[in-house]
Design an enzyme around this catalytic site. Structure first.
Site, mmCIF file in Angstrom:
data_model
loop_
_atom_site.group_PDB
_atom_site.id
_atom_site.type_symbol
_atom_site.label_atom_id
_atom_site.label_comp_id
_atom_site.label_asym_id
_atom_site.label_seq_id
_atom_site.Cartn_x
_atom_site.Cartn_y
_atom_site.Cartn_z
ATOM 1 N N ASP A 191 0.124 12.285 -5.190
ATOM 2 C CA ASP A 191 -0.953 12.799 -4.327
ATOM 3 C C ASP A 191 -0.296 13.592 -3.195
ATOM 4 O OD1 ASP A 191 -0.079 10.986 -2.401
ATOM 5 O OD2 ASP A 191 -2.016 9.977 -2.173
ATOM 6 N N HIS A 192 -1.086 13.976 -2.204
ATOM 7 C CA HIS A 192 -0.533 14.789 -1.108
ATOM 8 C C HIS A 192 0.550 14.036 -0.338
ATOM 9 C CE1 HIS A 192 -3.954 12.442 0.231
ATOM 10 N NE2 HIS A 192 -3.493 12.489 1.470
ATOM 11 N N HIS B 293 13.608 -6.188 -17.446
ATOM 12 C CA HIS B 293 12.731 -7.349 -17.689
ATOM 13 C C HIS B 293 11.284 -6.982 -17.992
ATOM 14 C CE1 HIS B 293 15.378 -10.623 -15.558
ATOM 15 N NE2 HIS B 293 15.986 -10.036 -16.579
ATOM 16 N N CYS C 14 2.780 8.280 -4.129
ATOM 17 C CA CYS C 14 1.775 8.549 -3.091
ATOM 18 C C CYS C 14 2.449 8.243 -1.748
ATOM 19 C CB CYS C 14 0.476 7.777 -3.322
ATOM 20 S SG CYS C 14 0.559 5.994 -3.131
ATOM 21 N N ARG D 180 6.383 -12.315 -22.380
ATOM 22 C CA ARG D 180 5.738 -12.211 -21.060
ATOM 23 C C ARG D 180 4.937 -10.918 -20.965
ATOM 24 N NH1 ARG D 180 11.404 -14.396 -18.511
ATOM 25 N NH2 ARG D 180 11.071 -16.561 -19.147
ATOM 26 N N ARG E 220 6.285 8.416 1.869
ATOM 27 C CA ARG E 220 6.402 8.248 3.317
ATOM 28 C C ARG E 220 7.240 7.022 3.661
ATOM 29 N NH1 ARG E 220 -0.088 9.249 3.967
ATOM 30 N NH2 ARG E 220 -0.048 11.514 3.708
ATOM 31 N N HIS F 195 11.517 -11.707 -22.661
ATOM 32 C CA HIS F 195 10.684 -10.869 -21.794
ATOM 33 C C HIS F 195 9.507 -10.259 -22.550
ATOM 34 C CE1 HIS F 195 13.667 -11.479 -18.784
ATOM 35 N NE2 HIS F 195 14.601 -11.005 -19.592
ATOM 36 N N THR G 124 2.521 5.518 0.252
ATOM 37 C CA THR G 124 3.232 4.235 0.209
ATOM 38 C C THR G 124 3.704 3.881 -1.192
ATOM 39 O OG1 THR G 124 1.159 3.086 -0.216
ATOM 40 C CG2 THR G 124 1.858 3.267 2.107
ATOM 41 N N GLY G 125 3.110 4.494 -2.183
ATOM 42 C CA GLY G 125 3.339 4.104 -3.579
ATOM 43 C C GLY G 125 2.393 2.998 -4.026
HETATM 44 C C1 RB5 Z 1 -3.100 9.070 1.520
HETATM 45 O O1 RB5 Z 1 -3.247 9.314 2.886
HETATM 46 C C2 RB5 Z 1 -2.533 7.674 1.299
HETATM 47 O O2 RB5 Z 1 -3.531 6.730 1.503
HETATM 48 C C3 RB5 Z 1 -1.970 7.549 -0.103
HETATM 49 O O3 RB5 Z 1 -0.984 8.509 -0.295
HETATM 50 C C4 RB5 Z 1 -1.315 6.233 -0.443
HETATM 51 O O4 RB5 Z 1 -0.375 5.874 0.506
HETATM 52 C C5 RB5 Z 1 -2.235 5.144 -0.786
HETATM 53 O O5 RB5 Z 1 -1.828 4.017 -1.150
#
Ligand code: RB5
Length: 145
Positions: free
Chosen positions: A7-8, A97, A64, A135, A108, A132, A66-67
């Site tokens: 995403d952005h 695993h 994204c 599982r 970020r 594994h 945070t991922g």
């Molecule tokens: C977008 O601002 C942010 O929410 C997205 O990239 C992500 O971190 C969501 O989990």
């Protein structure tokens, strides 16, 4: 072929990872997003997961901010085992695993060089199978419940 998407919040790191994959000579396809304009991460996870699910891609990379959001969305797709990684050990072990077929990163959160090491550790690791697999089978049985 590696499917890659973001995403952005993950766009910039995606571009760096693409250059890294170029340097490694690895084939990939970029499923977007293609700018820093705001988009919704589930929409970015979908085409990458579908490419992995239908065999167009062997594996996927999703990013994204945070991922977290993109990994949650990815794991709603049948057959996808997406692992959010911010360290090299986990990246290796999620292949060994969990046979993770998608790795997720936080653009970020994780710096570019560490992200390269994480991707490399996951790409170069080998699934161990054996105990594994039972599982993993149990994980996918949840999808059928
Ligand atoms: C977008 O601002 C942010 O929410 C997205 O990239 C992500 O971190 C969501 O989990």
């Amino acid at each position: 072929m590696i499917a890659i998407g973001a995403d952005h919040g993950g766009f910039e790191l995606k571009e760096h990872i693409k250059k890294h994959l170029d340097e490694l000579g690895l084939e990939y396809k970029d499923y977007g997003t293609y700018s820093e304009e705001s988009v919704d991460y589930p929409d970015c996870a979908k085409p990458v997961c579908e490419a992995v699910m239908d065999g167009t891609a062997d594996k996927g990379i999703l990013i994204c901010g945070t991922g977290i959001g993109i990994s949650i969305a990815a794991n709603k797709h049948k057959g996808i085992r997406a692992a959010l990684c911010s360290d090299v050990y986990s990246a290796k072990m999620t292949k060994v695993h969990n046979n993770a077929n998608v790795i997720c990163l936080g653009g970020r959160v994780t710096g570019r060089e560490l992200a390269f090491m994480i991707v490399d550790a996951w790409l170069n690791a080998e699934y161990e199978g054996g105990r594994h697999q039972a599982r993993i089978d149990k994980i996918h049985a949840i999808e059928e419940a």
